[in-house]
Design a protein around this motif. Structure first.
Motif, PDB file in Angstrom:
ATOM      1  N   CYS A  82      -0.210   8.238   0.861  1.00 53.99           N
ATOM      2  CA  CYS A  82      -0.722   9.411   0.195  1.00 53.99           C
ATOM      3  C   CYS A  82       0.334  10.500   0.148  1.00 53.99           C
ATOM      4  N   SER A  83       1.216  10.531   1.092  1.00 51.82           N
ATOM      5  CA  SER A  83       2.359  11.423   1.004  1.00 51.82           C
ATOM      6  C   SER A  83       3.493  10.765   1.760  1.00 51.82           C
ATOM      7  N   ARG A 113      -6.707  10.758  -3.062  1.00 54.64           N
ATOM      8  CA  ARG A 113      -7.925  11.264  -2.461  1.00 54.64           C
ATOM      9  C   ARG A 113      -8.850  11.632  -3.593  1.00 54.64           C
ATOM     10  N   GLN A 163     -10.540   8.545   7.923  1.00 55.65           N
ATOM     11  CA  GLN A 163      -9.157   8.657   7.491  1.00 55.65           C
ATOM     12  C   GLN A 163      -8.894  10.005   6.831  1.00 55.65           C
ATOM     13  N   MET A 164      -9.872  10.465   6.083  1.00 56.21           N
ATOM     14  CA  MET A 164      -9.709  11.761   5.426  1.00 56.21           C
ATOM     15  C   MET A 164      -9.548  12.881   6.468  1.00 56.21           C
ATOM     16  N   MET A 204       0.852  -1.208   0.000  1.00 54.69           N
ATOM     17  CA  MET A 204       0.000   0.000   0.000  1.00 54.69           C
ATOM     18  C   MET A 204       0.872   1.236   0.000  1.00 54.69           C
ATOM     19  N   ARG A 262      -3.704  16.563   9.988  1.00 48.01           N
ATOM     20  CA  ARG A 262      -2.237  16.625   9.936  1.00 48.01           C
ATOM     21  C   ARG A 262      -1.804  17.739   9.001  1.00 48.01           C
ATOM     22  N   ASN A 285       9.285  11.238  19.351  1.00 53.01           N
ATOM     23  CA  ASN A 285      10.181  12.324  19.002  1.00 53.01           C
ATOM     24  C   ASN A 285      11.527  11.924  19.573  1.00 53.01           C
ATOM     25  N   SER A 312       5.472  11.281   4.125  1.00 50.02           N
ATOM     26  CA  SER A 312       5.626  11.288   5.574  1.00 50.02           C
ATOM     27  C   SER A 312       4.386  10.780   6.291  1.00 50.02           C
ATOM     28  N   CYS A 313       3.393  10.422   5.508  1.00 51.38           N
ATOM     29  CA  CYS A 313       2.097  10.193   6.136  1.00 51.38           C
ATOM     30  C   CYS A 313       1.915   8.738   6.543  1.00 51.38           C
ATOM     31  N   GLY A 328       6.124  14.257  19.945  1.00 56.98           N
ATOM     32  CA  GLY A 328       6.261  15.175  18.820  1.00 56.98           C
ATOM     33  C   GLY A 328       5.034  16.043  18.643  1.00 56.98           C
ATOM     34  N   HIS A 343      -6.212  12.751   8.049  1.00 61.97           N
ATOM     35  CA  HIS A 343      -5.251  13.231   7.085  1.00 61.97           C
ATOM     36  C   HIS A 343      -5.266  14.750   7.026  1.00 61.97           C
ATOM     37  N   CYS A 366      -1.284   7.682   7.546  1.00 62.31           N
ATOM     38  CA  CYS A 366      -2.725   7.579   7.782  1.00 62.31           C
ATOM     39  C   CYS A 366      -3.317   6.323   7.182  1.00 62.31           C
ATOM     40  N   GLY A 367      -2.640   5.740   6.204  1.00 61.72           N
ATOM     41  CA  GLY A 367      -3.183   4.529   5.618  1.00 61.72           C
ATOM     42  C   GLY A 367      -4.375   4.768   4.719  1.00 61.72           C
ATOM     43  N   ALA A 368      -4.579   5.974   4.321  1.00 64.26           N
ATOM     44  CA  ALA A 368      -5.712   6.274   3.449  1.00 64.26           C
ATOM     45  C   ALA A 368      -5.414   5.774   2.042  1.00 64.26           C
ATOM     46  N   PRO A 369      -6.447   5.565   1.269  1.00 65.66           N
ATOM     47  CA  PRO A 369      -6.223   5.132  -0.104  1.00 65.66           C
ATOM     48  C   PRO A 369      -5.328   6.145  -0.820  1.00 65.66           C
TER      49      PRO A 369
END
Ligand code: HEM
Ligand code: HEM
Ligand code: SF4
Ligand code: SF4
Ligand code: SF4
Ligand code: SF4
Ligand code: SF4
Ligand code: SF4
Lengths: 536, 261, 244, 141, 400
Positions: free
Chosen positions: B4-5, B16, D38-39, B1, D45, E125, B7-8, B139, D42, B10-13
């Motif tokens: 989406c970016s 978007r 999830q959106m 998988m 962030r 961190n 550093s992300c 963080g 996202h 989120c596990g999103a598809p």
């Protein structure tokens, strides 16, 4: 992976570990078969004399019948998840490495047939669920491997559902008997009990003579006329003890011990020649009817002699039958004195007196020994003593500690409810299968070796006729003296201080006698142990 | 998988969805947005917007937002900035100064040797080397690329280590459950907060509330701007006048400078 | 079409599960235990037995005594399974009880724990020769099935999500014989198919250990044979014969 | 997935979230039903860390379109079970803590500008200057 | 020497059961307190924006520090091969893990957002010493568990030495890490020193040993004197003396070095002379009650050579330790930050003023619950696994 105790000294690590896992060695014990029963042994018990022609159908029918009669059988056959918890628990497996001696694998010999004939999955997808038809090979496997189970229940303690391979073994042997494939040792002995009243076939006159000899011996030794009464009507207590107690060492020393305790307690007691056997081998072959018949003899003897109490001598499975089953099989014992446990174990009897301070001991009489105690499996895992759960562990130990100065327990994983079988229980105490008997004794012997080498243990006490016989036979194979197995009541007998008779003779002299004897015995056995240790 | 970016987590598809719905939405949003904003605000925005950052662009790392406090202009009895901050960010008050959030406060400084005294506002100093960020285990305390130090309250566990570490006592902990927060300034129980430099306004091309309030009050003691831009008003003033940072000795390089202290 | 197929599948699976289990339990309950065979030391009172059974079922006490590794994975799996099942209650009740709302979020972690436990158990079927010896194909398949259920469930949470509200409506509909449309998400369909399969084989497999443990005489009997006469019906008949 | 919305369900309890403002959601409804969480995560962030303040998936945006009016005509808060988010979340037994911090209703019209917002040319000029560097003269048009 | 066997405490008696029940009750109270604090927010505690770490942290840090010290006995027996301590090595390892869990539980339950524990465990961190501590703590639990395994499992013996050394090194790092949490707070005058790390290590030795001794002596009440030989009692007595002296020494060094720099005179005077409760706790409880008296008892009285004397001394050391933590943690925060050194400062936010702090009931309950959690874990583990020397268990069983 069960945890055990750290072994701290480097040299201690070299001692064999009683729980060491063998490498799997399939088929190692396939050839170990006890002698088959002769036709008349079988027929005497109402079984077909030899393998019947329609054995297959009869066996399946019998299995079906048992499924309807025994919840244990029914539930155990369904419930096993093959978790493997029991796989390393059987002493026969630990000793032999034969995977079919793993309790679950042993059960599976029968379970696979159950699945094939009694479950949907087994009917339609036999390969998938490991179901198999009952073939002659399978029947032979049953005969071999269900006679490599001493029905000790060690596996049951560790199974998450308490699945008791002993129950499966009993059922399997019952099925084998119904198709005419009985085992000689058990069936022959049962025949004797029905006919004569004890396993050895000792008739009343012989018994009478033995007891009289014993009385003389005791009086010679102690100067006290301790009696061993037989068939005394109206006595308070009926003693039911394994017939081994009447003649073999060290059993007989135990019997002397009981007599001395009764004597000191000042109770009236008797043996019965009609029911001169505590053992009930019918349990080994799983036959309710047989077991009931043997038990009913005792009820009859008690009624005939008009006793108020029944006390049972040192015997493991006998105590299981007496404690757990008599009430069911031959009860209700409403004609006995309800103020005492029915039945009562001889250890309970002695322990009570000790508690009440009615017995005095000279502990130093046992100073030549350092003792450990072998919990017999049927006492530990299938019965109880006293009124607390676990009394069967504490009471014998308390007695030993009351009469001896030196006592050490073996490794925790090998005693109490985790105790190892001696290797000869469950109807396996027959010489043609000496090999499996030795292998089964190995874990216990290794545990004993540890305390012998590290704590200087010289003797092991037991409260079971089968254990004592088995150990006398196998101990030499493991470098121990055959006399290092002793009866608990033998220790009591050594230490008990008997009141001199009213018309007292010269007790001192006698005492000295005994001391010399004891010392001699001590030096002997110590030397033997030492020699054995040196050999190692 | 794939993500989406980069550093992300989120596990999103992957993508978007940008579909018809969204396009039509964007059209509506443009109008809706205009309507939603109050007249006053639009007023200021229009001018700057032309060159200001578009809403879908991340903040500009070349910037460093900062503040200059002209102490000489700040009067002792004024606390307009404090009030403005409270109103803007919806800081409620239980009237217990020990536990109420105070993102900005007036500090009276008195030189015992001379008797000279001043009153000045202290808020989060938006340090360049913020100890609060260094110590935060999750963080949650972080420094945005444009120099604004924030708490991501979504991952703040409320351990309060940052409060221990901040040399300026700039942070507050929300001690009680809140309700009726401002939609643009969410805050809630159990997290730590501090001056955000009115990030929602700054992102929208406006000035922090306290700056505006001070100017409205007529004092103009607060100057806000990009420290990195030599052309900015704040940079020019820093160049022109002697200023100092509070506890400069600690080496955290605060983004808030004080003139005339 | 899809909805109807799954509705029928679940009706069928439920009937098999319920009827099969009821029949088994009826059998276990009615076959007598003629002799007292508790594994001693055993409790001497009914209450003690309930306590013992409780420890067996909740803590897997005997297994703990026996083997720490099997216990660790086995217990982890079962406890996690229980929590997952509790989380699943939300699909079947409306309004959802508040304690279910409370435990529901833990179900996700439990989902992972369950799979980890199962993989540990599965690994030992390959790695420990003794256990390899006693494992039949069905033992592996059972583990594979539950792992697959777990993974497809987790996939629904973390990879390809489904419409939970519609799933719940479907099941509430089933209960009221008015099936609502089921979302056609692959992970969901896999999950549901496997669950139905599990329900169907339950009464015919080793999963019977779940009801079985409660009927195990070596664990559920009171150790009081001297005090109370214990007699099965078929054995009592023998008692009467000689006299009559 | 035919939405659970609508009056189809007989006595099967099915949530009926109020229809949002406008014609469509910020993404396909089926997508929203599965992926809005999830959106949102996202988006939060992106917004908090990067300062990206797009409208799609902004929580504030959701609340504005999906407000549900109560009897008094004002939008109901999340404490009211008719609240858009709650209509499903109660059903799915999912509790969210978003509204411990976030306002669950849109800003009331007219109150949106902070009270301290002044009508001051100088300030306006300053703001514009700071952000747009259009030096003063870019102020109010 | 005969083989040491270990047993579980399979059928505990009244005293032990009573003790466990007591701990369970305290934990229940602590959890109720937690719920109350979680529900109402920290407003119901004594904590403020000035004193942000309150009583729970005093207990938590105390327990965490004690945890690493509790491993002493095991370390001494395996790393330094002292056989007298061998029978207690397992208990010592167990106690280390239990105390750490107790401390961490308090720390977590005092978070503003305890439900975000998973966030804390998944988002790091790496610049934060706090984040490192999370690794140090979990690592400690894993390593000590492995170490225990090597002591307890049939097949583990081979790795025992490696595990023992790793655990020993790890615990030193762990205590240093805990000390550094404060050492890194440069702006707080009370903490700004590298000496906190050695002070914490010395403290950990003393408190850890005191806990170990207390648990063992308590178990003696259940199992009889056979559990601890007279020789062991005397060894523990000497060890405790040495450790308490070490704490006193490092405390003295710490304050003397601080006094060396003039700028710290204010805070030193505050903590040691005129700070109200803090000097009282420092001198009265930490120094006199928690150090001097135990030293006197242990070394100059006959009572000090008995088990009861040893337990009393241990209890006093623990009380002194709590006081020490209180002075360091809360006293350090009560002293104001210096925004403008040399100036008089005041504000509505407590600038320039000494912060008031009074522990509230809930937070105190939570703190005590931490100790009880550690003790309950220890007790339960003793019941199900083989931690205790077998001889003593057997003896007790026979006596009953
Ligand atoms: C009263 C409820 C239950 C009890 C006390 C119980 C207990 C146990 C125990 C002690 C084991 C052996 C240890 C192990 O291998 O994990 C086991 C195995 C297993 N249980 Fe259960 N169980 C229960 C319910 C269930 C249920 C409802 C399921 C079905 C989903 C289940 C599925 C399994 C499986 C698949 C195994 C075998 C693991 C393997 O193959 O290695 N159990 N159970
Ligand atoms: C008819 C019964 C069942 C239905 C309707 C169902 C439905 C679902 C759904 C919709 C999810 C996704 C949850 C989410 O995205 O948040 C899920 C997850 C899951 N399911 Fe099931 N399931 C059923 C039975 C089972 C059974 C019997 C097991 C275990 C043996 C199981 C194990 C899991 C696991 C481990 C997860 C992932 C963790 C979780 O979300 O709880 N399910 N299930
Ligand atoms: S009952 Fe004893 S002998 Fe039989 S399988 Fe079990 S452990 Fe082995
Ligand atoms: S322990 Fe019990 S369930 Fe496990 S394999 Fe053995 S008999 Fe089967
Ligand atoms: S508003 Fe300006 S003048 Fe007033 S207190 Fe704040 S900084 Fe000073
Ligand atoms: S002033 Fe304090 S809170 Fe603000 S950035 Fe600096 S250290 Fe962090
Ligand atoms: S309170 Fe929040 S922001 Fe502060 S250090 Fe802890 S997690 Fe980070
Ligand atoms: S910049 Fe905004 S948040 Fe910061 S002090 Fe000023 S008004 Fe408050």
């Amino acid at each position: 992976m069960a945890d055990a105790d750290t072994i701290d000294r480097p040299e201690a690590t070299e001692l064999p570990d009683p729980l060491e896992m063998p490498t799997l060695c399939p088929g190692a014990m396939a050839g170990s078969n006890p002698y088959p029963a002769k036709p008349d042994h079988n027929t005497a018990l109402g079984f077909p004399g030899e393998l019947v022609d329609d054995w297959h159908d009869r066996a399946i029918d019998k299995m079906g019948e048992l499924l309807g009669k025994y919840r244990s059988f029914r539930v155990y056959l369904d419930s096993c998840v093959k978790c493997g918890a029991c796989t390393d628990k059987c002493h026969y497996f630990l000793g032999s490495g034969d995977p079919k001696n793993m309790p679950v694998a042993r059960q599976d010999l029968l379970r696979k047939v159950y699945r094939r004939h009694f479950t949907l999955a087994g009917k339609y997808f036999p390969k998938l669920v490991g179901a198999a038809d009952l073939t002659e090979d399978v029947l032979d496997d049953w005969y071999s491997y269900f006679h490599q189970c001493s029905q000790c229940r060690r596996c049951s303690v560790f199974c998450p559902y308490g699945i008791d391979t002993a129950e499966i073994s009993m059922a399997a042997r019952e099925i084998l008997d119904t198709v005419g494939k009985g085992q000689k040792y058990c069936n022959e002995i049962l025949g004797k009990v029905h006919k004569i009243g004890n396993n050895l076939g000792l008739p009343e006159p012989a018994l009478q003579a033995t007891l009289e000899d014993l009385e003389e011996d005791i009086e010679d030794e102690t100067g006290v006329p301790v009696k061993l009464p037989l068939n005394v009507e109206g006595a308070d207590i009926l003693l039911i003890t394994p017939s081994a107690d009447f003649f073999a060492e060290p059993h007989i020393d135990g019997l002397i011990g009981y007599a001395k305790v009764f004597h000191q307690a000042g109770v009236s007691w008797t043996l019965s020649s009609y029911a001169s056997e505590a053992a009930n081998f019918a349990m080994f072959i799983g036959s309710y009817d047989q077991m009931r018949e043997v038990a009913l003899r005792i009820r009859k003897a008690a009624l005939d002699l008009g006793v108020k109490r029944i006390v049972v001598g040192e015997c493991g499975h006998a105590w299981r039958v007496a404690y757990s089953f008599w009430n069911t099989l031959a009860g209700p014992f409403d004609f006995l004195d309800p103020n005492y446990p029915i039945p009562q174990h001889i250890c309970e009897f002695t322990y009570d007196l000790i508690q009440k301070g009615q017995l005095t001991f000279d502990k130093s009489k046992n100073d030549h020994m350092t003792l450990t105690f072998h919990d017999s499996c049927n006492v530990s895992r299938a019965s109880r003593m006293g009124d607390m759960p676990g009394g069967q562990f504490e009471i014998p130990r308390a007695i030993i500690k009351a009469v001896c100065n030196n006592y050490v327990d073996m490794a925790p994983d090998t005693i109490r409810e985790s105790t190892f079988c001696c290797g000869g229980g469950g109807g396996l105490l027959t010489d043609e299968i000496m090999d499996i008997r030795k292998k089964g004794a190995q874990p216990r012997m290794r545990a004993l070796r540890q305390v012998a080498d590290e704590n200087g243990v010289t003797h092991m006490a037991a409260i079971c006729a089968i254990c004592k016989t088995q150990f006398t036979k196998v101990m030499p194979e493991f470098g121990f003296d055959r006399e290092s197995i002793v009866s608990v009541h033998q220790l009591v007998s050594n230490a008990i201080i008997l009141d001199p008779p009213e018309d007292a003779g010269e007790p001192e002299e006698d005492d000295e006698d005994e001391v010399t004897v004891a010392v001699e015995a001590a030096t002997e056995s110590e030397e033997a142990v030492q020699a054995a240790a040196d050999e190692k | 998988m794939s993500k989406c970016s980069p550093s992300c987590t989120c596990g999103a598809p992957d993508e978007r969805p940008v579909d018809a719905a969204r396009r039509s939405f964007l059209k509506t949003a443009a109008t809706a947005g205009a309507v939603a904003l109050a007249p006053g605000v639009t007023l200021y925005v229009v001018g700057g917007r032309a060159e200001a950052r578009a809403p879908d662009q991340p903040v500009d790392p070349k910037k460093r937002w900062g503040m200059l406090v002209d102490v000489s202009k700040c009067t002792e009895d004024c606390s307009a900035c404090v009030t403005a901050c409270r109103t803007e960010n919806g800081l409620g008050a239980l009237d217990d100064p020990k536990i109420d959030a105070q993102w900005i406060r007036k500090v009276e400084v008195n030189d015992p040797a001379t008797g000279y005294s001043r009153s000045l506002p202290v808020m989060c100093q938006h340090c360049a080397e913020p100890p609060c960020v260094d110590v935060c285990p999750t963080g949650a305390s972080f420094k945005r690329d444009d120099g604004i130090v924030l708490v991501d309250k979504h991952i703040c566990i409320g351990c309060r280590y940052c409060m221990m570490a901040c040399p300026y006592k700039a942070r507050s902990f929300v001690h009680e459950p809140l309700s009726d927060q401002k939609p643009y300034a969410p805050r809630g129980k159990g997290t730590v907060e501090s001056c955000t430099l009115c990030v929602h306004k700054v992102d929208a091309g406006e000035l922090p509330a306290c700056v505006t309030a001070c100017a409205t009050e007529g004092n103009g003691a607060l100057v806000f701007g990009d420290l990195n831009d030599p052309e900015s008003d704040i940079a020019k003033r820093l160049k022109a006048y002697p200023t100092r940072q509070i506890r400069a000795d600690l080496g955290v390089d605060p983004g808030v400078h004080y003139q005339g202290l | 079409m899809l909805t109807t197929a799954y509705a029928l599948l679940f009706y069928f699976a439920t009937i098999v599960l319920v009827a099969g289990l009821a029949w088994r339990i009826y059998e276990y309950a009615t076959v007598p235990a003629p002799l007292k065979i508790p594994t001693t030391p055993a409790p001497t009172t009914r209450r003690g037995v309930i306590f013992r059974m409780g420890r067996e079922v909740v803590l897997f006490e005997s297994l703990f005594k026996s083997n720490k590794w099997i216990w660790l994975f086995g217990w982890l799996f079962h406890v996690a399974l229980a929590v997952v099942v509790l989380r699943h209650l939300r699909y079947f009740i409306e309004p959802v009880w508040s304690w279910v709302v409370f435990v529901q979020p833990f179900g996700v972690y439990a989902g992972f724990a369950m799979v980890v436990g199962l993989l540990g158990l599965w690994a030992r079927r390959f790695l420990v020769p003794r256990v390899r010896y006693i494992s039949a194909p069905s033992d592996h398949l059972m583990l594979a099935l539950i792992v697959a259920i777990g993974l497809s469930g987790l996939a629904m949470k973390f990879v390809a999500r489904t419409d939970i509200v519609a799933v719940k409506a479907f099941f509430l509909g089933l209960v009221r014989f008015d099936p609502q449309p089921l979302p056609a998400d692959p992970a969901l369909l896999v999950h549901l198919t496997l669950v139905a399969l599990l329900m169907i084989i339950f009464p015919f497999s080793k999963l019977l250990h779940a009801p079985g443990v409660f009927f195990s005489p070596s664990r559920n009997q009171v150790d009081n044979p001297r005090e109370r006469r214990h007699l099965a019906a078929w054995a009592a008949r023998m008692d009467r014969q000689p006299g009559e | 997935a035919a939405g659970a919305t609508g009056a189809r369900a007989g006595d099967v309890p099915v949530p009926e979230p109020a229809k949002g403002a406008g014609e469509a959601c910020v993404a396909d409804t089926a997508f929203m039903r599965r992926y809005h969480m999830q959106m949102l995560v996202h988006q939060r962030r992106d917004t908090v860390h990067e300062g990206i303040r797009t409208e799609q998936f902004s929580l504030k945006g959701c609340i504005e379109c999906h407000q549900v009016k109560g009897e008094d005509g004002a939008a109901v808060k999340v404490s009211d079970s008719r609240h858009f988010c709650r209509s499903c979340h109660d059903y799915a037994a999912v509790s969210i803590d978003c509204f411990e911090c976030h306002a669950s209703v849109p800003e009331e019209a007219g109150k949106s500008a902070a009270a301290a917002e002044p009508e001051n040319e100088a300030v306006a000029a300053l703001g514009a200057y700071v952000h747009g560097k259009t030096t003063g003269e870019g102020a109010a048009k | 020497m005969a083989r040491i066997t270990y047993r579980e405490l399979s059928r505990p008696k009244g005293f032990f059961v009573g003790l466990m029940t007591l701990h369970a009750v305290v934990i229940a109270a602590g959890l109720a307190a937690f719920y109350y604090m979680e529900h109402n927010g920290h407003i119901v505690t004594g904590m403020t924006n000035q004193v942000v770490w309150g009583t729970p942290h005093v207990f938590a840090v105390f327990l965490v520090v004690a945890a690493s010290g509790a491993l002493n006995v095991a370390s001494i027996s395996s790393v330094f091969a002292r056989l007298t301590y061998k029978p207690f090595a397992r208990v010592s390892g167990l106690l280390a893990v239990a105390l750490l869990i107790g401390g961490l539980a308090v720390l977590v339950l005092d978070l503003g957002r305890p439900e975000r524990l998973t966030v804390a465990m998944t988002t790091y961190n790496f610049k934060s010493i706090f984040a490192w501590n999370i690794y140090l703590y979990t690592g400690f639990i894993v390593i000590v568990a492995a170490y225990l395994w090597t002591m307890m499992a049939r097949t583990g013996g081979r790795y025992n030495k490696v595990a023992a050394y790793t655990a020993f090194a790890w615990r030193l790092i762990l205590t240093t890490g805990t000390g550094s949490i404060f050492g890194f707070l440069v702006a707080r005058e009370a903490y700004d020193t590298a000496l906190l790390a050695p002070l914490f290590i010395a403290g950990s030795f003393a408190y850890g040993l005191a806990f170990t001794v207390l648990v063992l002596i308590t178990m003696c009440r259940s199992l009889g004197e056979a559990l601890m030989s007279e020789e062991a009692v005397q060894k523990f007595r000497n060890l405790l003396t040495i450790f308490v002296l070490a704490v006193v020494y490092f405390t003295a060094v710490l304050h003397l070095t601080k006094l060396y720099g003039t700028r710290n005179h204010g805070v030193e005077a505050f903590l040691l002379v005129n700070g109200g409760i803090y000097p009282v706790l420092f001198w009265g409880v930490q120094i006199v009650l928690g150090s001097v008296i135990p030293l006197l008892i242990l070394n100059f009285t006959a009572f000090g050579r008995t088990r009861n004397g040893l337990s009393l001394a241990s209890i006093l050391v623990l009380i002194g330790g709590l006081a020490q933590m209180y002075v360091i943690i809360i006293g350090g925060q009560a002293w104001p930050l210096q925004l403008f050194p040399g100036m008089e400062v005041s504000s509505s936010f407590g600038d320039g003023a000494i912060a008031a702090y009074a522990p509230s009931l809930p937070e105190t309950l939570l703190g005590f619950a931490g100790i009880s959690i550690a003790m309950l874990i220890t007790g339960l583990a003793l019941m199900v696994l083989r931690f205790l020397p077998g001889e003593a268990v057997e003896a007790a069983r026979a006596a009953s």
